[in-house]
Design a protein around this motif. Structure first.
Motif, PDB file in Angstrom:
ATOM      1  N   LYS A  78       3.910 -20.680  83.022  1.00  0.00           N
ATOM      2  CA  LYS A  78       3.119 -19.275  83.549  1.00  0.00           C
ATOM      3  C   LYS A  78       2.482 -18.435  82.197  1.00  0.00           C
ATOM      4  O   LYS A  78       1.737 -17.876  82.171  1.00  0.00           O
ATOM      5  CB  LYS A  78       4.451 -18.537  84.298  1.00  0.00           C
ATOM      6  CG  LYS A  78       4.833 -19.600  85.108  1.00  0.00           C
ATOM      7  CD  LYS A  78       3.852 -19.875  87.023  1.00  0.00           C
ATOM      8  CE  LYS A  78       3.911 -18.536  87.766  1.00  0.00           C
ATOM      9  NZ  LYS A  78       2.840 -18.921  88.818  1.00  0.00           N
ATOM     10  N   ARG A  79       3.365 -18.167  81.323  1.00  0.00           N
ATOM     11  CA  ARG A  79       3.322 -17.360  80.266  1.00  0.00           C
ATOM     12  C   ARG A  79       3.783 -17.816  79.420  1.00  0.00           C
ATOM     13  O   ARG A  79       4.425 -18.730  78.836  1.00  0.00           O
ATOM     14  CB  ARG A  79       4.165 -15.923  80.474  1.00  0.00           C
ATOM     15  CG  ARG A  79       3.580 -15.247  81.904  1.00  0.00           C
ATOM     16  CD  ARG A  79       4.451 -13.681  81.599  1.00  0.00           C
ATOM     17  NE  ARG A  79       5.696 -13.877  82.113  1.00  0.00           N
ATOM     18  CZ  ARG A  79       6.295 -12.496  81.744  1.00  0.00           C
ATOM     19  NH1 ARG A  79       5.866 -11.916  80.402  1.00  0.00           N
ATOM     20  NH2 ARG A  79       7.171 -12.095  81.785  1.00  0.00           N
ATOM     21  N   ILE A  80       3.500 -17.585  78.168  1.00  0.00           N
ATOM     22  CA  ILE A  80       4.262 -17.810  76.692  1.00  0.00           C
ATOM     23  C   ILE A  80       4.696 -16.566  75.919  1.00  0.00           C
ATOM     24  O   ILE A  80       4.137 -15.768  75.514  1.00  0.00           O
ATOM     25  CB  ILE A  80       3.173 -18.796  75.544  1.00  0.00           C
ATOM     26  CG1 ILE A  80       2.018 -19.900  76.689  1.00  0.00           C
ATOM     27  CG2 ILE A  80       3.559 -18.997  74.248  1.00  0.00           C
ATOM     28  CD1 ILE A  80       4.108 -20.670  76.201  1.00  0.00           C
ATOM     29  N   SER A  81       5.442 -16.749  75.422  1.00  0.00           N
ATOM     30  CA  SER A  81       6.504 -15.759  74.449  1.00  0.00           C
ATOM     31  C   SER A  81       7.361 -16.186  73.795  1.00  0.00           C
ATOM     32  O   SER A  81       8.443 -16.764  73.855  1.00  0.00           O
ATOM     33  CB  SER A  81       7.162 -14.450  76.231  1.00  0.00           C
ATOM     34  OG  SER A  81       8.085 -13.497  74.900  1.00  0.00           O
TER      35      SER A  81
ATOM     36  N   ILE B  11       7.993 -21.296  83.402  1.00  0.00           N
ATOM     37  CA  ILE B  11       8.082 -21.947  84.341  1.00  0.00           C
ATOM     38  C   ILE B  11       8.679 -21.749  85.115  1.00  0.00           C
ATOM     39  O   ILE B  11       9.479 -21.470  85.248  1.00  0.00           O
ATOM     40  CB  ILE B  11       8.558 -23.475  83.453  1.00  0.00           C
ATOM     41  CG1 ILE B  11       9.345 -23.744  83.562  1.00  0.00           C
ATOM     42  CG2 ILE B  11       7.435 -23.814  82.907  1.00  0.00           C
ATOM     43  CD1 ILE B  11       9.417 -25.327  82.701  1.00  0.00           C
ATOM     44  N   ILE B  12       8.304 -22.800  86.319  1.00  0.00           N
ATOM     45  CA  ILE B  12       9.263 -22.527  87.316  1.00  0.00           C
ATOM     46  C   ILE B  12       9.937 -24.153  88.240  1.00  0.00           C
ATOM     47  O   ILE B  12       9.011 -25.125  87.443  1.00  0.00           O
ATOM     48  CB  ILE B  12       8.195 -22.026  88.935  1.00  0.00           C
ATOM     49  CG1 ILE B  12       7.804 -20.734  88.159  1.00  0.00           C
ATOM     50  CG2 ILE B  12       9.445 -21.918  89.989  1.00  0.00           C
ATOM     51  CD1 ILE B  12       6.013 -20.449  89.847  1.00  0.00           C
TER      52      ILE B  12
ATOM     53  N   GLU C   4      -3.105 -21.610  93.444  1.00  0.00           N
ATOM     54  CA  GLU C   4      -3.160 -21.872  92.175  1.00  0.00           C
ATOM     55  C   GLU C   4      -1.511 -21.287  91.797  1.00  0.00           C
ATOM     56  O   GLU C   4      -1.417 -21.516  90.272  1.00  0.00           O
ATOM     57  CB  GLU C   4      -4.487 -20.572  91.368  1.00  0.00           C
ATOM     58  CG  GLU C   4      -4.471 -21.481  90.239  1.00  0.00           C
ATOM     59  CD  GLU C   4      -5.881 -20.470  90.024  1.00  0.00           C
ATOM     60  OE1 GLU C   4      -6.501 -19.509  90.631  1.00  0.00           O
ATOM     61  OE2 GLU C   4      -6.597 -21.214  88.910  1.00  0.00           O
ATOM     62  N   GLU C   5      -1.106 -20.479  91.330  1.00  0.00           N
ATOM     63  CA  GLU C   5      -0.161 -19.908  91.898  1.00  0.00           C
ATOM     64  C   GLU C   5       1.071 -21.170  91.573  1.00  0.00           C
ATOM     65  O   GLU C   5       2.644 -20.629  90.809  1.00  0.00           O
ATOM     66  CB  GLU C   5       0.774 -18.001  91.918  1.00  0.00           C
ATOM     67  CG  GLU C   5      -0.736 -17.722  91.617  1.00  0.00           C
ATOM     68  CD  GLU C   5      -1.769 -17.708  92.947  1.00  0.00           C
ATOM     69  OE1 GLU C   5      -1.226 -18.371  93.959  1.00  0.00           O
ATOM     70  OE2 GLU C   5      -2.960 -17.580  92.929  1.00  0.00           O
ATOM     71  N   SER C   6       1.192 -21.406  91.997  1.00  0.00           N
ATOM     72  CA  SER C   6       2.115 -22.708  92.433  1.00  0.00           C
ATOM     73  C   SER C   6       2.595 -23.888  91.519  1.00  0.00           C
ATOM     74  O   SER C   6       1.536 -24.286  91.123  1.00  0.00           O
ATOM     75  CB  SER C   6       2.327 -23.251  93.605  1.00  0.00           C
ATOM     76  OG  SER C   6       3.225 -24.097  94.111  1.00  0.00           O
ATOM     77  N   PRO C   7       3.530 -24.265  91.231  1.00  0.00           N
ATOM     78  CA  PRO C   7       4.040 -25.363  90.273  1.00  0.00           C
ATOM     79  C   PRO C   7       3.312 -26.782  90.743  1.00  0.00           C
ATOM     80  O   PRO C   7       3.088 -27.521  90.285  1.00  0.00           O
ATOM     81  CB  PRO C   7       4.887 -25.585  90.103  1.00  0.00           C
ATOM     82  CG  PRO C   7       5.786 -24.314  91.161  1.00  0.00           C
ATOM     83  CD  PRO C   7       5.356 -23.565  91.361  1.00  0.00           C
TER      84      PRO C   7
ATOM     85  N   PHE D  88     -10.098 -24.556  91.993  1.00  0.00           N
ATOM     86  CA  PHE D  88      -9.563 -23.456  92.361  1.00  0.00           C
ATOM     87  C   PHE D  88     -10.854 -22.548  92.130  1.00  0.00           C
ATOM     88  O   PHE D  88     -11.016 -21.795  92.513  1.00  0.00           O
ATOM     89  CB  PHE D  88      -8.182 -22.934  91.408  1.00  0.00           C
ATOM     90  CG  PHE D  88      -7.189 -23.194  91.738  1.00  0.00           C
ATOM     91  CD1 PHE D  88      -6.675 -22.940  93.808  1.00  0.00           C
ATOM     92  CD2 PHE D  88      -5.907 -24.199  91.565  1.00  0.00           C
ATOM     93  CE1 PHE D  88      -5.873 -23.757  93.499  1.00  0.00           C
ATOM     94  CE2 PHE D  88      -5.157 -24.946  91.752  1.00  0.00           C
ATOM     95  CZ  PHE D  88      -5.415 -25.278  92.935  1.00  0.00           C
ATOM     96  N   ARG D  89     -11.674 -22.284  90.941  1.00  0.00           N
ATOM     97  CA  ARG D  89     -12.539 -21.958  90.627  1.00  0.00           C
ATOM     98  C   ARG D  89     -14.049 -21.850  90.846  1.00  0.00           C
ATOM     99  O   ARG D  89     -14.608 -21.323  90.892  1.00  0.00           O
ATOM    100  CB  ARG D  89     -13.067 -21.818  89.101  1.00  0.00           C
ATOM    101  CG  ARG D  89     -11.750 -21.712  87.932  1.00  0.00           C
ATOM    102  CD  ARG D  89     -11.585 -19.858  87.641  1.00  0.00           C
ATOM    103  NE  ARG D  89     -10.909 -19.800  86.869  1.00  0.00           N
ATOM    104  CZ  ARG D  89      -9.425 -19.908  87.206  1.00  0.00           C
ATOM    105  NH1 ARG D  89      -8.884 -20.273  88.315  1.00  0.00           N
ATOM    106  NH2 ARG D  89      -8.139 -20.115  86.299  1.00  0.00           N
ATOM    107  N   GLY D  90     -13.848 -23.547  91.631  1.00  0.00           N
ATOM    108  CA  GLY D  90     -15.404 -23.963  91.520  1.00  0.00           C
ATOM    109  C   GLY D  90     -15.653 -23.853  93.215  1.00  0.00           C
ATOM    110  O   GLY D  90     -15.236 -22.902  94.456  1.00  0.00           O
ATOM    111  N   LYS D  91     -16.805 -23.838  93.395  1.00  0.00           N
ATOM    112  CA  LYS D  91     -17.375 -23.123  94.892  1.00  0.00           C
ATOM    113  C   LYS D  91     -17.183 -23.949  95.958  1.00  0.00           C
ATOM    114  O   LYS D  91     -17.148 -23.187  97.098  1.00  0.00           O
ATOM    115  CB  LYS D  91     -19.435 -23.132  94.574  1.00  0.00           C
ATOM    116  CG  LYS D  91     -19.531 -24.382  94.582  1.00  0.00           C
ATOM    117  CD  LYS D  91     -21.372 -23.884  94.279  1.00  0.00           C
ATOM    118  CE  LYS D  91     -21.829 -25.836  94.140  1.00  0.00           C
ATOM    119  NZ  LYS D  91     -23.149 -25.987  93.656  1.00  0.00           N
TER     120      LYS D  91
END
Ligand SMILES: [Zn+2]
Length: 435
Positions: free
Chosen positions: A169-172, A178-179, A420-423, A395-398
């Motif tokens: 999800k993020r890098i820090s 992660i979930i 998309e947000e789901s693991p 997810f980005r596709g037409k």
């Protein structure tokens, strides 16, 4: 972005070639540290130890690295002809040069630089962690603690198994969010390796991703129910109980490589590869393409993965004549008609009904983070369809966007858990919710 293409994304790479054009005189050609860090008269202790070890061993043997490790020089460093500081200097590698280690020996690593293969002292090499980025899929390389915060001291929420696959999800600061089992937390990102492509229903052959089609055109359908896909002719059954009218692609190239056997063909089917009997093959599907008298409720009352043939039907407009639960066919045909009106082509179907035997095979092969637990997927009732993992269905596709917005009008849905947000994010799976 990892979802947006069927092609593995290339990681960023520091290119040594760029550094090579730097005038060599600007570098401190010391072995192995920079001039200001060490008096010219002194001997580097670490390197001395290495060379003593070298002397002791005398064998000249090199131990092949088990995995290709990427390292970076921490200073301007000599490339030497053998793992010894007294051996011939081949080149000077500038600080920050990225190298692949092909072998190691007594504190030295064999690397290739500027067209030359030589040795560099491990004391001035550090392992480069392949930096994983947010949005990518990561695979855990060890069992990890999932912590509340991006550090190594905060509360442990749960453990994450080795070889688990997660969306970052993020890098820090060296940590990845992660979930895991509904808990959002942090793991050290150095223990995540990038998964280049989302593994799906298909299988890896020799680490190479393949699909049913795999560019093949020699198509068959099984003419018996309960066919077997075998590891070798008369060998272990990879998948048993393949239903009648399942699509099979013959791979003549692999068949010849393996050695042709009379009465058997080497095929891709059910997302796997193996041998099947030619006597089980037909050049056409004989499955009905007509909706049946059965209801979805009746199909769902069957054991998952063991739906009787009479409750299955083939998708008429699909070149593979993929089998689905017959009560879902009418609505799928309607959905496809609307899709075709919009895009001028049929929906591409990759997979629908999957037997229990196939599910079990996947479970064994791919494990819990990729394969659905056997007996739980709607594929086992033929009430789910998968599209190919191409950009347009991502997810980005037409196609995905249109299907997500419109399929519910035809009793087909893209579930929230697959968003998309789901693991468990997966764009290409739709479920039938009609009766
Ligand atoms: Zn699916």
């Amino acid at each position: 972005m990892i979802w947006s293409s069927s092609r593995p994304q290339l990681g960023f790479k520091r290119v040594a070639v760029v550094l090579l054009v730097a005038p060599i005189v600007a570098l401190a050609p010391l072995d192995p540290v920079q001039a200001q860090q060490i008096p010219s008269s002194s001997v580097n202790a670490a390197e001395l130890i290495s060379s003593l070890k070298e002397t002791t061993l005398q064998s000249g043997l090199t131990v092949a690295a088990t995995t290709v490790r990427t390292v970076e020089t921490t200073t301007n460093l000599n490339l030497r002809s053998s793992p010894s500081s007294s051996s011939k200097k081949l080149a000077v590698m500038p600080k920050g040069t990225e190298l692949s280690v092909s072998a190691t020996h007594a504190g030295w690593s064999q690397v290739r630089y500027g067209g030359k293969t030589g040795w560099a002292s491990n004391d001035y090499l550090r392992t480069v962690a392949k930096a994983i980025r947010a949005g990518e899929l990561g695979k855990t390389t060890a069992e990890l603690k999932l912590r509340q915060n991006a550090n190594t001291v905060s509360k442990v929420l749960t453990t994450v198994p080795k070889a688990g696959i997660f969306t970052v999800k993020r890098i820090s600061g060296g940590f990845a969010q992660i979930i895991r089992r509904g808990k959002t937390g942090w793991v050290q990102s150095k223990y995540l390796s990038t998964v280049a492509q989302k593994p799906g229903r298909e299988i890896y052959i020799d680490q190479k991703y393949t699909s049913n089609r795999a560019g093949l055109t020699d198509i068959y359908w099984t003419r018996v129910s309960g066919g077997d896909l075998r590891e070798s002719v008369n060998g272990k059954i990879l998948i048993g109980d393949i239903p009648r009218n399942s699509v099979v692609y013959r791979d003549l190239k692999l068949e010849k490589t393996a050695g042709s056997v009379s009465g058997w063909i080497f095929v891709h089917t059910q997302g796997m590869t193996g041998w099947m009997k030619t006597s089980q093959m037909s050049r056409k599907s004989t499955a009905t393409t007509k909706p049946s008298k059965y209801t979805a409720k009746q199909v769902l009352a069957q054991t998952n993965g063991k739906v009787p043939e009479k409750m299955l039907a083939a998708i008429a407009w699909d070149p593979e004549k993929t089998l689905i639960a017959s009560p879902a066919l009418k609505d799928l045909n309607r959905l496809n008609a609307a899709f075709k009106k919009k895009f001028g082509k049929n929906i591409d179907i990759d997979l629908a009904y999957r037997t229990r035997a196939t599910q079990d095979a996947y479970w064994i092969k791919l494990g819990p983070y990729v394969a659905a637990r056997p007996g739980t997927s709607n594929h086992g009732w033929g009430t789910a369809i998968d599209m190919p993992e191409t950009y347009d269905y991502s997810f980005r596709g037409k196609y995905f966007k249109w299907l997500k917005a419109n399929s519910k009008n035809y009793n087909w849905v893209h579930r929230k858990i697959l968003e998309e947000e789901s693991p468990y994010a997966e764009a290409w799976h739709f479920d039938y919710v009609g009766r």
